[in-house]
Design a protein around this motif. Sequence first.
Motif, mmCIF file in Angstrom:
data_model
loop_
_atom_site.group_PDB
_atom_site.id
_atom_site.type_symbol
_atom_site.label_atom_id
_atom_site.label_comp_id
_atom_site.label_asym_id
_atom_site.label_seq_id
_atom_site.Cartn_x
_atom_site.Cartn_y
_atom_site.Cartn_z
ATOM 1 N N GLY A 239 0.823 -1.203 0.000
ATOM 2 C CA GLY A 239 0.000 0.000 0.000
ATOM 3 C C GLY A 239 0.859 1.255 0.000
ATOM 4 N N LEU A 240 0.387 2.283 -0.700
ATOM 5 C CA LEU A 240 1.154 3.524 -0.806
ATOM 6 C C LEU A 240 0.671 4.598 0.153
ATOM 7 C CD1 LEU A 240 1.590 3.788 -4.675
ATOM 8 C CD2 LEU A 240 3.129 2.759 -2.981
ATOM 9 N N ALA B 58 0.991 -11.905 1.175
ATOM 10 C CA ALA B 58 1.404 -10.875 0.216
ATOM 11 C C ALA B 58 0.177 -10.103 -0.252
ATOM 12 C CB ALA B 58 2.114 -11.514 -0.977
ATOM 13 N N VAL B 59 0.177 -8.795 -0.009
ATOM 14 C CA VAL B 59 -1.000 -7.973 -0.303
ATOM 15 C C VAL B 59 -0.585 -6.764 -1.145
ATOM 16 C CG1 VAL B 59 -3.050 -6.885 0.676
ATOM 17 C CG2 VAL B 59 -1.811 -8.602 2.009
ATOM 18 N N THR B 60 -1.309 -6.531 -2.234
ATOM 19 C CA THR B 60 -0.995 -5.410 -3.117
ATOM 20 C C THR B 60 -2.267 -4.662 -3.515
ATOM 21 O OG1 THR B 60 -0.008 -4.793 -5.260
ATOM 22 C CG2 THR B 60 -1.180 -6.883 -5.172
ATOM 23 N N PRO B 61 -2.163 -3.374 -3.741
ATOM 24 C CA PRO B 61 -3.271 -2.677 -4.408
ATOM 25 C C PRO B 61 -3.242 -3.007 -5.893
ATOM 26 C CG PRO B 61 -1.453 -1.160 -4.033
ATOM 27 C CD PRO B 61 -1.051 -2.454 -3.385
ATOM 28 N N TYR C 283 -0.896 -6.209 -10.170
ATOM 29 C CA TYR C 283 -0.236 -5.791 -8.941
ATOM 30 C C TYR C 283 0.558 -4.520 -9.204
ATOM 31 C CZ TYR C 283 2.828 -9.181 -11.311
ATOM 32 O OH TYR C 283 3.504 -9.911 -12.245
ATOM 33 N N SER C 284 0.900 -3.815 -8.145
ATOM 34 C CA SER C 284 1.613 -2.553 -8.294
ATOM 35 C C SER C 284 3.056 -2.796 -8.714
ATOM 36 C CB SER C 284 1.587 -1.766 -6.979
ATOM 37 O OG SER C 284 2.432 -2.377 -6.017
ATOM 38 N N HIS D 59 -4.924 -14.098 -12.390
ATOM 39 C CA HIS D 59 -4.193 -13.895 -13.649
ATOM 40 C C HIS D 59 -2.843 -13.215 -13.444
ATOM 41 C CE1 HIS D 59 -4.532 -9.530 -14.172
ATOM 42 N NE2 HIS D 59 -5.828 -9.569 -13.995
ATOM 43 N N ALA D 60 -2.564 -12.704 -12.231
ATOM 44 C CA ALA D 60 -1.282 -12.030 -11.996
ATOM 45 C C ALA D 60 -0.537 -12.600 -10.791
ATOM 46 C CB ALA D 60 -1.510 -10.530 -11.810
#
Length: 224
Positions: A12-13, A83-86, A92-93, A130-131
């Motif tokens: 997260g940003l 593993a967590v991404t926006p 994924y970022s 898919h990613a």
Amino acid sequence: MTNVRLVAVSAGLGKPSATRLLADRLVTAARERLERQGEEVEVRVIELRDLASDIANNLVTGFPGARLREAVEAVTGADALIAVTPVFTASYSGLFKSFFDVIEPDALTGKPVLVAATGGTARHSLVLDHAMRPLFGYLRALVVPTGVYAAAEDWGGAGDGLTATLPDRITRAAGELAAFTAAARQARPAGPAQTPAGDGAKEKEEAEVVPFEQLLASLRPGRG
């Protein structure tokens, strides 16, 4: 008994961010499930926003700074990874991908991983399949069956008639991660086995193999 090292990576940003919030909820659920299995749990959450410049410098120079090296060692040394991404542009970022580009391709082999993502709408939920799954598949990690995607409407909502609510998905995914972690720890080599010196035999490591059917059975409702 050694402690279970549970590490979460949040890409997260913002501060605060929905991505970190989801990471924290997954960590809490996984820790509770592991503790119910009799494990002692050490938790570490890595915020990639704090390592952004270190990651960029490593990509340019090929040498990780001290902070990035320590974070990579925490991830590669973990017993279980969240593993967590926006979601940015349907994937994924870049920060998330750049961090895992730093890690050696075989460093996550056999490591239980729970993948999760956050986004504005539910239409981005396919990012998990898919990613993120292909990424960790390439890294030879053991990705648990349930990924967790949280859209804006999932926070505090009741979900819809076709999908489980966010708390239900978190609980299910955390249970799977705990089961995979227990199986992976059982399957580790117990250490070198000594053979009679007079026979001239070499030391060898023998790993206990957990049948895949047994691993799946531990995930069925009503167990644990």
